[in-house]
Scaffold this active site. Structure first.
Site, short mmCIF file in Angstrom:
data_model
loop_
_atom_site.label_atom_id
_atom_site.label_comp_id
_atom_site.label_asym_id
_atom_site.label_seq_id
_atom_site.Cartn_x
_atom_site.Cartn_y
_atom_site.Cartn_z
N ASP A 122 5.07 -6.47 -0.07
CA ASP A 122 3.90 -6.39 0.80
C ASP A 122 4.19 -5.97 2.24
O ASP A 122 3.31 -6.07 3.09
CB ASP A 122 3.17 -7.74 0.80
N ASP A 181 -2.08 -2.87 -6.30
CA ASP A 181 -2.12 -3.12 -4.85
C ASP A 181 -0.96 -2.40 -4.13
O ASP A 181 -1.06 -2.05 -2.96
CB ASP A 181 -1.99 -4.62 -4.53
N1 GLY Z 1 -2.63 -9.23 -4.19
C1 GLY Z 1 -3.34 -8.69 -3.12
C2 GLY Z 1 -4.80 -8.86 -3.28
O1 GLY Z 1 -5.24 -9.97 -3.53
O2 GLY Z 1 -5.51 -7.89 -3.15
#
Ligand code: GLY
Length: 402
Positions: A122, A181
């Site tokens: 992330d 994501d």
């Molecule tokens: N995992 C990132 C989101 O909840 O979009």
């Protein structure tokens, strides 16, 4: 003959009047949007100054639990830690408010050590949305250096056999998971390659985007949330969900991440396959039979209990921001559709139904997002990234379409 001429003149006059009326309606609608956007940024500055007062120095705002009436703060490792400073920079860019800038700078100092964080994929969210905006606005080379370091750290999660970046670490649930994501984290890699000329990061981003096209999408261009890979062979072990309703459902935020991710990949590479992917995802979203009239989707396009299922304002905000960029690359006809859809979303989000009152909603801007419904976590709640992408979309609308 004279009569004929008179008739033609009358027709021309009528056509002229229609054009003038259309033009003035358009101008009216533009000035209404301009006023709406200004109102929302002025509000955001006031709301986030209240947020600044209640946020502990070593934490970032995460959400607000309406049941307990308490704000929830995260540590720096949480994937959303960059959104608060990022949002402050977006507000500063539009308002020039010095107190907001000072708060943004203060929060970046606390976040900076995360450029070395290897715990998940992330870093793009964490460092690009915060330091990326800071650099864009200030051109401070120190911020660019932080982005470079973070890209080098993120690249360590690249798995050559899979041709993708591993999202989460191995667990009892997954071996080498890659989630949709993750398309968003590629922006950090693309930007650093463009800025430094080191194309190794761009190569990783392309490989990841190509693998995701191959394995994440269904024939209708909706996407799975998680693909689990064998890191030794690159074989797909399973196609699953984590935050969606079920493995074959279309988790709303996942579709938005895909749309944004491929639009952004086209910005950096001009590769037609990425543009086509984004166009197909946009078509899927905009023709979804479960899309409500106000265009704020349910948390999953296949959520059980529609029309009583919770909405996800964050998915709407991300979708609006992505559509506004996609419109820059699409045909005239599609562009018109995308800008109109984004406008509709932004008008809905700016209404009392979704936008909180001053000092309410834990000082977040938007209400009614959904974090992780299957875990009962952050359901029908404010979320830091809903605010971030809402303000990004408003900025894009103002800068590109007004
Ligand atoms: N995992 C990132 C989101 O909840 O979009």
């Amino acid at each position: 003959m004279l009569r004929e001429r008179l008739r033609i003149r009358q027709l021309l006059l009528a056509a002229f009047c229609v054009l003038v009326t259309m033009g003035s309606l358009q101008a009216q609608s533009k000035s209404a949007m301009k006023a709406m956007i200004k109102t929302q940024f002025d509000f955001a500055a006031r709301q986030y100054k209240l947020m600044a007062k209640q946020t502990p120095a070593d934490k970032m705002p995460q959400t607000f639990d309406p049941k307990t009436g308490k704000s929830v703060f995260s540590n720096m490792q949480w994937w959303c830690s960059g959104f608060y400073p990022g949002t402050l920079w977006l507000i500063y860019e539009q308002t020039g408010d010095k107190a907001i800038k000072a708060e943004a700078e203060k929060r970046l100092e606390v976040l900076a050590p995360m450029k070395h964080y290897k715990g998940n994929h992330d870093l793009g969210f964490m460092i690009n949305c915060s330091f990326g905006n800071a650099f864009k606005i200030t051109r401070d080379p120190g911020y660019a250096k932080t982005l470079d370091t973070a890209a080098a750290t993120l690249a360590l999660r690249y798995r050559p056999k899979v041709h993708a970046i591993q999202s989460w670490n191995k667990s009892k649930n997954f071996t080498c998971p890659v989630i949709i994501d993750n398309m968003m984290n590629l922006e950090l890699l693309c930007w650093v390659s463009a800025h430094t000329g080191d194309t190794s990061y761009l190569h990783i981003a392309r490989e990841h985007a190509n693998t995701t096209i191959k394995n994440h999408f269904r024939p209708d261009y909706s996407s799975y949330h998680v693909i689990d890979y064998d890191p030794n062979t690159g074989a797909v072990i399973a196609k699953r969900t984590w935050q969606g309703a079920n493995d074959s459902s279309s988790w709303a935020r996942g579709q938005a991440w895909g749309l944004y991710g491929y639009t952004m990949m086209y910005r950096f590479t001009k590769t037609k396959a990425y543009l086509n992917q984004a166009l197909h995802i946009a078509h899927y979203i905009l023709t979804s039979p479960s899309m409500p009239a106000d265009m704020i989707p349910y948390w999953d396009y296949d959520a059980p209990g529609i029309p009583d299922a919770p909405r996800d304002a964050s998915a709407a905000a991300i979708t609006a921001s992505a559509l506004l960029e996609l419109a820059q690359y699409a045909s005239r006809k599609d562009a018109k559709t995308y800008v109109a859809a984004a406008k509709k979303i932004l008008v809905s989000l700016s209404s009392d139904k979704y936008r909180a009152q001053l000092g309410k909603n834990g000082d977040f801007i938007l209400m009614h997002s959904t974090g992780a419904k299957p875990f009962g976590s952050e359901v029908d709640s404010p979320l830091s990234y809903a605010d971030y992408y809402y303000l990004e979309a408003l900025s894009r609308y103002k800068d590109w379409y007004l």
